[in-house]
Design an enzyme around this catalytic site. Sequence first.
Site, PDB file in Angstrom:
ATOM      1  N   HIS A 157      -9.281  -6.444  54.295  1.00  0.00           N
ATOM      2  CA  HIS A 157      -7.961  -6.223  53.693  1.00  0.00           C
ATOM      3  C   HIS A 157      -7.884  -4.853  53.014  1.00  0.00           C
ATOM      4  CE1 HIS A 157      -7.471 -10.623  54.174  1.00  0.00           C
ATOM      5  NE2 HIS A 157      -8.724 -10.660  53.733  1.00  0.00           N
ATOM      6  N   SER A 278      -1.039  23.621  56.044  1.00  0.00           N
ATOM      7  CA  SER A 278       0.392  23.382  55.910  1.00  0.00           C
ATOM      8  C   SER A 278       1.111  24.718  55.859  1.00  0.00           C
ATOM      9  CB  SER A 278       0.646  22.594  54.634  1.00  0.00           C
ATOM     10  OG  SER A 278       1.955  22.827  54.162  1.00  0.00           O
ATOM     11  N   LYS A 284      -3.392  22.361  51.370  1.00  0.00           N
ATOM     12  CA  LYS A 284      -3.527  21.278  52.338  1.00  0.00           C
ATOM     13  C   LYS A 284      -4.562  21.533  53.433  1.00  0.00           C
ATOM     14  CE  LYS A 284      -1.342  17.902  52.745  1.00  0.00           C
ATOM     15  NZ  LYS A 284       0.059  17.657  53.077  1.00  0.00           N
ATOM     16  N   GLU A 291      -4.523  12.126  63.582  1.00  0.00           N
ATOM     17  CA  GLU A 291      -3.157  11.583  63.588  1.00  0.00           C
ATOM     18  C   GLU A 291      -2.560  11.602  64.994  1.00  0.00           C
ATOM     19  OE1 GLU A 291      -0.746  13.221  60.216  1.00  0.00           O
ATOM     20  OE2 GLU A 291      -2.691  14.009  59.625  1.00  0.00           O
TER      21      GLU A 291
END
Length: 459
Positions: A157, A278, A284, A291
């Site tokens: 979980h 970024s 970043k 992804e």
Amino acid sequence: MSEKMWAGRFSKEVDSGVNAFNSSVSFDSRMYRQDIKGSIAHASMLGKAGIISAEDRKKIVAELENILADLESGALEIDPTAEDIHMFIEAVLTQRIGETGKRLHTARSRNDQVALDVRLYLRDETEEIKALLKQLIIVLSDTAEQNTDTIMPGYTHLQRAQPITFGHHLMAYAQMFLRDISRLNDAARRMNQCPLGSGALAGTTYLIDRQLTSQLLGFDCPTANSLDGVSDRDFCIELASAISIIMTHLSRFSEEIILWCSWEFKFIELDDAFATGSSIMPQKKNPDIAELVRGKCGRVIGDNMTLLTMMKGLPLAYNKDMQEDKEAIFDAIDNVKLCLSTFIPMLQTMTVYRDNMRNAAAKGFINATDCADYLVKKGMAFRDAYKITGGLVALCIEKKTDLEHLPIEDYLSRSELFDTDVYDAINLDTCVNSRISYGGPSPESVKKQIEDVRGALDE
Ligand code: ARG
């Protein structure tokens, strides 16, 4: 492209829009090698069976080889207005050797031809995907080997559950990718039957030798029913399904990598060459590759769905709908190869922050089960031990401490079975090292897993 092969039956030329709509050459031209290989086998068989003369067979085979060489070198360009790669190659052959070229298509239809080409193509691609999976499993095993004692929290979980090691976690993925290889092997085995000789749908009256073409092309046997031979696309669906499962594994792994390289986890850091920045936020460092892999998984599942949906209402035998098989299965293949070949070096170059993993494991009471097991080993029933440990965890939370630092008096207040050796029993290293059950996280057990996986790869 000049006149259509079937022009004799028609009184008008095909509309140019229809021609473009109908054409598959923009995507099936990638099978030119397989198409030529299939035609060479077919011509050889026709010659051997006496259906064409030995001289014609020789001429056809030699020119097909020239066409292949010219396509490879770029001397011959594929006509984008051709109907498909099969028509294009046959047309070039006929332009080059005239009458003889026209004999190649004896006892053959594009229906068995395309079914053959796709099988040949997918057979080669399956090998490439398998090779990439093997590379991935090698990287996983090597990284796991360096991390058999790197303690990290195991989750259920997404809540800290029990202590494991990073090596153990990586070897779970090795098992998934090993199963993927075995699924590809299964699909390849069923795929490896030769549909050539099925004709349009009903075989042929010529005395062809299907065993011979099957052998020449490295198949296990010819397909057993001519209708099935031309109308079956199970092999595309099976491969797309196996690829969807690979992508699902890569996607789950990507999700973890994305979490792990967040500041909240900081279990790993991706190499600069495998991350992106970024355009606005200077701090970043984004896990774009992971992804994109996760994103592409959806697209590949879509390819699989395309194939199933395309096939589900088709009467036997061939229907033009089936031309749509190629873009879907090619997309699945291209994307899984792209994902694997980017994912592997990303994994290989990442930095593992062992201390952060261990610190995370030290929080969240992941040794609570071990504390309960301690009482069980001293004679208490597990359910009672579970309840007492739950109470101890609540006490720790109240006192803002953890089980390692809770004074022995507190333990004794809950059960007289506790002794100071409880601190050793709930020590993270003890917790991991004593999980020696087969397949478990102890360093010994993980070393055995690595050895077995490497052995399986060698087979
Ligand atoms: N381009 C076609 C395909 O990909 C080849 C088979 C065409 N056969 C036919 N009867 N029109 O399916």
